[in-house]
Design a protein around this motif. Structure first.
Motif, PDB file in Angstrom:
ATOM      1  N   GLN A  71     -53.013  -2.262  -4.201  1.00  0.00           N
ATOM      2  CA  GLN A  71     -52.666  -1.252  -3.200  1.00  0.00           C
ATOM      3  C   GLN A  71     -53.942  -0.585  -2.689  1.00  0.00           C
ATOM      4  OE1 GLN A  71     -50.087   1.724  -4.911  1.00  0.00           O
ATOM      5  NE2 GLN A  71     -48.243   0.499  -4.587  1.00  0.00           N
ATOM      6  N   ARG A  73     -54.445   3.076  -0.495  1.00  0.00           N
ATOM      7  CA  ARG A  73     -53.659   4.182   0.069  1.00  0.00           C
ATOM      8  C   ARG A  73     -54.534   5.333   0.523  1.00  0.00           C
ATOM      9  NH1 ARG A  73     -49.863   5.652  -4.785  1.00  0.00           N
ATOM     10  NH2 ARG A  73     -51.622   4.794  -5.955  1.00  0.00           N
ATOM     11  N   GLU A  81     -48.250  10.381   0.624  1.00  0.00           N
ATOM     12  CA  GLU A  81     -48.819   9.134   1.125  1.00  0.00           C
ATOM     13  C   GLU A  81     -48.709   9.106   2.651  1.00  0.00           C
ATOM     14  OE1 GLU A  81     -47.939   5.907  -2.445  1.00  0.00           O
ATOM     15  OE2 GLU A  81     -46.487   6.123  -0.826  1.00  0.00           O
ATOM     16  N   ARG A  84     -50.150   3.225   3.140  1.00  0.00           N
ATOM     17  CA  ARG A  84     -50.085   2.415   1.914  1.00  0.00           C
ATOM     18  C   ARG A  84     -50.057   0.947   2.288  1.00  0.00           C
ATOM     19  NH1 ARG A  84     -45.326   3.898  -0.994  1.00  0.00           N
ATOM     20  NH2 ARG A  84     -44.246   1.904  -1.040  1.00  0.00           N
ATOM     21  N   GLU A  86     -49.947  -2.857   0.595  1.00  0.00           N
ATOM     22  CA  GLU A  86     -49.601  -3.527  -0.656  1.00  0.00           C
ATOM     23  C   GLU A  86     -49.764  -5.033  -0.513  1.00  0.00           C
ATOM     24  OE1 GLU A  86     -45.720  -2.558  -2.063  1.00  0.00           O
ATOM     25  OE2 GLU A  86     -46.240  -0.481  -2.543  1.00  0.00           O
ATOM     26  N   LEU A 102     -42.947   5.795   2.398  1.00  0.00           N
ATOM     27  CA  LEU A 102     -44.073   6.480   1.772  1.00  0.00           C
ATOM     28  C   LEU A 102     -43.582   7.637   0.911  1.00  0.00           C
ATOM     29  CD1 LEU A 102     -46.582   6.461   4.773  1.00  0.00           C
ATOM     30  CD2 LEU A 102     -46.364   4.815   2.894  1.00  0.00           C
TER      31      LEU A 102
END
Length: 251
Positions: A71, A73, A81, A84, A86, A102
Motif C-alpha cells: 500500500q 497512502r 485516508e 490509498r 493497493e 477510504l
C-alpha cells in the motif's frame, strides 16, 4: 583468533546486512521523494481534487515499479485516508482505491506516532503480519511500514505511509547453505525460525519464544539489526551451524 566457522558467519551476516540496508534505504528515499514532490505541496496548499488526482497518479506509479509495496497512502492531519493505492490480489497492476472506501485511521499507532515525528524524520513500525478485516491473513504476509510526516508552514498536515511486503526480503535473509537463520526481537519473540511453523511467536497462538525452541550456545552467532530496523524492537539475526541432519523447512 576466529575459526573458519566464525569467519563464514561474519561474512554471511555482513552480506545480509548490506542487502537489508540497501532495501530499507531505498524505500526511505522513495518515500521522501513522494513527500517532497511539488504535487504534494500543491495538494496540501490548495486541497483541490485535481492536485489530489495528480498525487494519486504519482503514488500509483511508485507502487507499479516497486514489488515490495502493498500500500501507499496519504493520510491527512485528522487521520483520514485521502489517497490509498493497493497492490491487486491477482498480481496485476496496483489500483487507486475509491474515495468511498477510504477509512479513518486516527486511532492507529502509525498515525499517532507519525503525528509526533519531527519534520524530515521517518517513523518505522514494528514487524507484524498483515491484517485484513480484523484478522491475520491465512497466507501470512510479513509487513513493515515506514511513514513520513508532511508539514506545511510548520504545522503537521498529514503523512505518507508505505506498507512493505517483506516476504522476499525475509526469504533472502534466511537463505543459507551453512547456517540455520533466526530473526529474534529483544523479548526473544521469534519473527523467523528455520521451521516456519515456529515463526511469528508474537502474533500466532501456541508458538514459543526463541529460547524455548533453540538452545543458546557459544556457536550461535548474533548480530544486531537495530540500526537498520529503527523501530525499537531490538531485532537481531542469529546464525547456528547446520548439522548434517538439519535443514531449513520452507512452506
Amino acid at each position: 583468533m576466529k575459526n573458519s566457522l566464525q569467519i563464514k558467519a561474519a561474512d554471511e551476516i555482513e552480506a545480509k546486512r548490506e542487502y537489508l540496508k540497501h532495501i530499507i534505504g531505498q524505500q526511505e528515499r522513495l518515500l521522501t521523494s513522494l513527500v517532497d514532490t511539488p504535487f504534494m505541496n500543491a495538494y496540501i496548499a490548495k486541497n483541490q481534487d485535481s492536485d489530489r488526482d495528480s498525487l494519486s497518479e504519482l503514488f500509483l506509479t511508485a507502487a507499479a515499479i516497486n514489488r515490495h509495496y502493498m500500500q501507499v497512502r496519504f493520510i491527512d492531519a485528522q487521520g483520514q485516508e485521502k489517497i490509498r493505492i493497493e497492490q491487486s490480489n491477482n498480481n496485476l497492476a496496483p489500483v487507486i482505491i475509491k474515495e468511498a472506501a477510504l477509512q479513518d485511521k486516527s486511532s492507529r499507532e502509525y498515525f499517532t506516532a507519525t503525528q509526533k515525528t519531527p519534520a524530515g524524520e521517518l517513523w518505522h513500525s514494528p514487524f507484524d503480519l498483515n491484517i485484513e478485516q480484523g484478522a491475520i491473513e491465512q497466507l501470512i504476509k510479513p509487513t513493515y511500514r515506514i511513514a513520513h510526516p508532511v508539514y506545511f508552514d510548520g504545522a503537521f498536515s498529514g503523512m505518507v505511509i508505505i506498507n512493505l511486503d517483506m516476504t522476499y526480503v525475509l526469504n533472502y535473509l534466511t537463505e543459507s547453505n551453512n547456517f540455520l537463520v533466526y530473526l529474534v526481537d529483544s523479548d526473544n519473540e521469534l519473527l523467523i525460525h528455520p521451521d516456519p511453523k515456529k515463526s511469528w511467536s508474537k502474533y500466532l497462538p501456541g508458538r514459543s519464544k526463541y529460547l524455548q525452541t533453540t538452545a543458546l550456545t557459544s556457536e550461535n552467532m548474533t548480530h544486531s539489526l537495530e540500526d537498520i530496523f529503527k523501530n525499537g524492537e531490538g531485532i537481531r539475526i542469529i546464525l547456528r551451524e547446520k548439522m548434517s541432519n538439519e535443514s531449513s523447512t520452507k512452506d
